[in-house]
Design a protein around this motif. Structure first.
Motif, PDB file in Angstrom:
ATOM      1  N   ILE A  44     -18.929 -58.881  44.511  1.00  0.00           N
ATOM      2  CA  ILE A  44     -18.033 -59.775  43.766  1.00  0.00           C
ATOM      3  C   ILE A  44     -18.798 -60.990  43.243  1.00  0.00           C
ATOM      4  CG2 ILE A  44     -16.041 -61.339  43.965  1.00  0.00           C
ATOM      5  CD1 ILE A  44     -14.926 -59.299  46.067  1.00  0.00           C
ATOM      6  N   LEU A  45     -19.620 -61.583  44.117  1.00  0.00           N
ATOM      7  CA  LEU A  45     -20.297 -62.833  43.753  1.00  0.00           C
ATOM      8  C   LEU A  45     -21.487 -62.637  42.807  1.00  0.00           C
ATOM      9  CD1 LEU A  45     -20.226 -64.652  47.204  1.00  0.00           C
ATOM     10  CD2 LEU A  45     -19.097 -65.428  45.115  1.00  0.00           C
ATOM     11  N   LEU A  49     -18.701 -61.504  39.194  1.00  0.00           N
ATOM     12  CA  LEU A  49     -18.517 -62.887  38.737  1.00  0.00           C
ATOM     13  C   LEU A  49     -19.463 -63.272  37.597  1.00  0.00           C
ATOM     14  CD1 LEU A  49     -16.608 -65.194  39.397  1.00  0.00           C
ATOM     15  CD2 LEU A  49     -18.264 -66.020  41.071  1.00  0.00           C
ATOM     16  N   ALA A  53     -18.346 -64.285  33.821  1.00  0.00           N
ATOM     17  CA  ALA A  53     -18.760 -65.594  33.295  1.00  0.00           C
ATOM     18  C   ALA A  53     -19.392 -65.453  31.917  1.00  0.00           C
ATOM     19  CB  ALA A  53     -19.745 -66.252  34.260  1.00  0.00           C
ATOM     20  N   ILE A  84     -23.635 -69.726  42.170  1.00  0.00           N
ATOM     21  CA  ILE A  84     -23.215 -68.533  42.927  1.00  0.00           C
ATOM     22  C   ILE A  84     -24.164 -68.281  44.094  1.00  0.00           C
ATOM     23  CG2 ILE A  84     -23.038 -66.011  42.803  1.00  0.00           C
ATOM     24  CD1 ILE A  84     -22.013 -66.408  39.891  1.00  0.00           C
TER      25      ILE A  84
END
Length: 198
Positions: A44-45, A49, A53, A84
């Motif tokens: 996810i990170l 993400l 972005a 992140i």
């Protein structure tokens, strides 16, 4: 073919590659539930993400292409990725649980900050080579740390490094200095940090 290599071995996948390799080679017992939790969190990170972005930045007109071909376009995405990575090393991968992975991500953060500074100075180093060379050095460190023979894996990733470098040059995405500096920004932080966990 060259474009496929750039997509398959995109920098965004490299942190997860390092983590998956670590979990597959670590001789210590790690509960499956812990591995799954870490992999989901990191997916996810470090994967979903950043993609969202960049898509948002493209929608807002801050970048022209998701490939981030221009030096200035890379600055905001790199800053976001630094944030992140800070979350990862503060909340997801701690030195108390997985010291090897902790310093792996600290190395990625150092490489990303170096790349960001170079971009601010209007030098477009290769993020592809930065990412894959960092993973290569991590593999070498794991081989020494765990006293395991993974020469095949190391040889394979060195071959992939060569293929990625050739791909980036063929696509005229980078020149030789940008490739070499990208490789150095990936290798050197990992090399400096290795003594902290060997």
């Amino acid at each position: 073919m060259q474009k496929s290599i750039s997509y398959i071995f995109h920098p965004i996948f490299m942190p997860l590659v390092g983590v998956l390799f670590y979990f597959s080679k670590s001789p210590r017992f790690i509960p499956l539930a812990v591995i799954q939790t870490k992999l989901v969190s990191l997916s996810i990170l470090t994967l979903i993400l950043p993609i969202l972005a960049v898509i948002l930045l493209k929608t807002l007109g801050r970048v022209n292409s998701i490939e981030l071909t221009k030096t200035r376009e890379r600055i905001i995405p790199l800053m976001i990725f630094c944030c992140i990575l800070l979350i990862v090393i503060k909340r997801v991968i701690t030195p108390y649980d997985f010291i090897e992975l902790y310093y792996f991500f600290v190395g990625i953060l150092a490489s990303t900050i170096s790349c960001l500074i170079l971009n601010i100075l209007n030098f477009k180093s290769s993020i592809h080579l930065m990412a894959i060379s960092g993973v290569c050095m991590f593999f070498i460190g794991l081989s020494i740390h765990f006293s395991i023979n993974i020469l095949g894996s190391i040889a394979l990733i060195i071959f992939i490094m060569g293929a990625v470098a050739t791909s980036r040059l063929s696509l005229k995405a980078h020149n030789y200095p940008e490739i070499l500096i990208g490789c150095a920004t990936g290798l050197i932080p990992q090399l400096i940090l290795i003594p902290n966990w060997l």
